[in-house]
Design a protein around this motif. Structure first.
Motif, PDB file in Angstrom:
ATOM      1  N   ALA A   1      -4.731 -10.651 -14.432  1.00 45.63           N
ATOM      2  CA  ALA A   1      -6.055 -11.235 -14.181  1.00 45.63           C
ATOM      3  C   ALA A   1      -6.341 -11.354 -12.679  1.00 45.63           C
ATOM      4  O   ALA A   1      -7.503 -11.327 -12.268  1.00 45.63           O
ATOM      5  CB  ALA A   1      -6.170 -12.598 -14.856  1.00 45.63           C
ATOM      6  N   THR A  22      -8.660  -8.757 -10.580  1.00 48.03           N
ATOM      7  CA  THR A  22     -10.103  -8.653 -10.710  1.00 48.03           C
ATOM      8  C   THR A  22     -10.751  -9.941 -10.208  1.00 48.03           C
ATOM      9  O   THR A  22     -10.059 -10.838  -9.722  1.00 48.03           O
ATOM     10  CB  THR A  22     -10.496  -8.326 -12.173  1.00 48.03           C
ATOM     11  OG1 THR A  22     -11.862  -7.984 -12.233  1.00 48.03           O
ATOM     12  CG2 THR A  22     -10.147  -9.435 -13.119  1.00 48.03           C
ATOM     13  N   ALA A  58     -16.342 -13.254 -13.461  1.00 54.95           N
ATOM     14  CA  ALA A  58     -16.258 -13.612 -14.876  1.00 54.95           C
ATOM     15  C   ALA A  58     -15.106 -12.896 -15.573  1.00 54.95           C
ATOM     16  O   ALA A  58     -14.462 -13.467 -16.456  1.00 54.95           O
ATOM     17  CB  ALA A  58     -17.570 -13.293 -15.584  1.00 54.95           C
ATOM     18  N   VAL A  59     -14.832 -11.660 -15.178  1.00 54.56           N
ATOM     19  CA  VAL A  59     -13.713 -10.925 -15.794  1.00 54.56           C
ATOM     20  C   VAL A  59     -12.396 -11.619 -15.472  1.00 54.56           C
ATOM     21  O   VAL A  59     -11.535 -11.785 -16.337  1.00 54.56           O
ATOM     22  CB  VAL A  59     -13.698  -9.445 -15.336  1.00 54.56           C
ATOM     23  CG1 VAL A  59     -12.477  -8.718 -15.859  1.00 54.56           C
ATOM     24  CG2 VAL A  59     -14.974  -8.732 -15.786  1.00 54.56           C
ATOM     25  N   ALA A  60     -12.234 -12.070 -14.237  1.00 55.13           N
ATOM     26  CA  ALA A  60     -11.017 -12.787 -13.849  1.00 55.13           C
ATOM     27  C   ALA A  60     -10.917 -14.107 -14.602  1.00 55.13           C
ATOM     28  O   ALA A  60      -9.851 -14.454 -15.123  1.00 55.13           O
ATOM     29  CB  ALA A  60     -10.992 -13.037 -12.342  1.00 55.13           C
ATOM     30  N   THR A 107     -12.187 -14.939 -17.462  1.00 55.62           N
ATOM     31  CA  THR A 107     -11.841 -14.651 -18.857  1.00 55.62           C
ATOM     32  C   THR A 107     -10.380 -14.254 -18.961  1.00 55.62           C
ATOM     33  O   THR A 107      -9.667 -14.691 -19.869  1.00 55.62           O
ATOM     34  CB  THR A 107     -12.742 -13.534 -19.417  1.00 55.62           C
ATOM     35  OG1 THR A 107     -14.104 -13.958 -19.323  1.00 55.62           O
ATOM     36  CG2 THR A 107     -12.395 -13.209 -20.858  1.00 55.62           C
ATOM     37  N   GLY A 108      -9.909 -13.441 -18.025  1.00 56.58           N
ATOM     38  CA  GLY A 108      -8.504 -13.022 -18.021  1.00 56.58           C
ATOM     39  C   GLY A 108      -7.558 -14.193 -17.873  1.00 56.58           C
ATOM     40  O   GLY A 108      -6.550 -14.283 -18.577  1.00 56.58           O
ATOM     41  N   PHE A 166      -6.267  -6.060 -21.565  1.00 56.38           N
ATOM     42  CA  PHE A 166      -5.993  -5.954 -20.129  1.00 56.38           C
ATOM     43  C   PHE A 166      -5.771  -4.494 -19.723  1.00 56.38           C
ATOM     44  O   PHE A 166      -6.205  -4.068 -18.659  1.00 56.38           O
ATOM     45  CB  PHE A 166      -4.786  -6.813 -19.744  1.00 56.38           C
ATOM     46  CG  PHE A 166      -5.098  -8.280 -19.628  1.00 56.38           C
ATOM     47  CD1 PHE A 166      -5.337  -8.864 -18.393  1.00 56.38           C
ATOM     48  CD2 PHE A 166      -5.136  -9.093 -20.751  1.00 56.38           C
ATOM     49  CE1 PHE A 166      -5.618 -10.224 -18.269  1.00 56.38           C
ATOM     50  CE2 PHE A 166      -5.420 -10.449 -20.650  1.00 56.38           C
ATOM     51  CZ  PHE A 166      -5.669 -11.017 -19.408  1.00 56.38           C
ATOM     52  N   GLN A 168      -9.026  -2.585 -19.554  1.00 57.16           N
ATOM     53  CA  GLN A 168      -9.769  -2.911 -18.341  1.00 57.16           C
ATOM     54  C   GLN A 168      -9.083  -2.362 -17.088  1.00 57.16           C
ATOM     55  O   GLN A 168      -9.507  -2.662 -15.974  1.00 57.16           O
ATOM     56  CB  GLN A 168      -9.926  -4.428 -18.216  1.00 57.16           C
ATOM     57  CG  GLN A 168     -10.797  -5.038 -19.283  1.00 57.16           C
ATOM     58  CD  GLN A 168     -10.837  -6.552 -19.191  1.00 57.16           C
ATOM     59  OE1 GLN A 168      -9.879  -7.212 -18.800  1.00 57.16           O
ATOM     60  NE2 GLN A 168     -11.967  -7.120 -19.569  1.00 57.16           N
ATOM     61  N   LEU A 181      -6.258  -3.163 -15.840  1.00 62.43           N
ATOM     62  CA  LEU A 181      -5.557  -4.187 -15.075  1.00 62.43           C
ATOM     63  C   LEU A 181      -4.050  -4.063 -15.248  1.00 62.43           C
ATOM     64  O   LEU A 181      -3.286  -4.558 -14.429  1.00 62.43           O
ATOM     65  CB  LEU A 181      -6.031  -5.580 -15.503  1.00 62.43           C
ATOM     66  CG  LEU A 181      -7.536  -5.832 -15.328  1.00 62.43           C
ATOM     67  CD1 LEU A 181      -7.921  -7.181 -15.916  1.00 62.43           C
ATOM     68  CD2 LEU A 181      -7.936  -5.732 -13.870  1.00 62.43           C
TER      69      LEU A 181
END
Length: 149
Positions: free
Chosen positions: A68, A71, A74-76, A78-79, A119, A122, A124
């Motif tokens: 997480a 990034t 919002a993506v972070a 959420t992660g 993950f 995405q 990541l």
């Protein structure tokens, strides 16, 4: 799916030892007797699998947290929120008798595989991540099924 680098593969396979050992001591009573006498009762049968499985789910929360950090926004957020779920799952659900605990661990590892995929999707996680995680999850679930049966 991509080829898994040697070091993560070797360490991942080594991490299966407590699950495989626990299953083996359930299948072979003489091995369980020897293991309990030599290593102690908590290091055989379902006890080693359940304790170690809870540790691994918590460890994997940390791994996902690390993903997480790659990034932002919002993506972070959420992660980070999703990354704590495996540890919370182990804390709240893994307990009771061995059959119940093993069942919840199986659900936790299958759920973790879904988070791994998210993950990875995405980008990541490393490109080979799902190859490793599917392999390890299949073995872990198989070993825990021995505890349930």
């Amino acid at each position: 799916m991509r080829r898994i680098p040697a070091t993560p593969l070797a360490l991942g396979l080594a991490g299966l030892i407590p699950f495989l050992w626990g299953a083996a001591t359930l299948i072979f009573p003489a091995l369980q007797s020897w293991g309990a006498g030599t290593l102690g009762a908590r290091f055989v049968g379902p006890y080693v699998q359940l304790a170690y499985g809870s540790v691994i789910l918590s460890f994997m929360s940390g791994v996902l947290w690390g993903f997480a950090t790659k990034t932002t926004g919002a993506v972070a957020a959420t992660g980070y929120a999703l990354s704590v779920l495996p540890a919370l799952w182990a804390f709240f659900f893994v307990g009771g008798g061995p059959v119940s605990a093993a069942t919840y661990l199986i659900a936790g590892f299958v759920g973790l595989l879904g988070l791994d995929w998210l993950f990875w999707r995405q980008e990541l996680a490393p490109p080979w991540w799902m190859s490793l995680r599917v392999l390890l999850t299949v073995v872990v679930v198989g070993c825990l099924v021995v505890t349930i049966l």
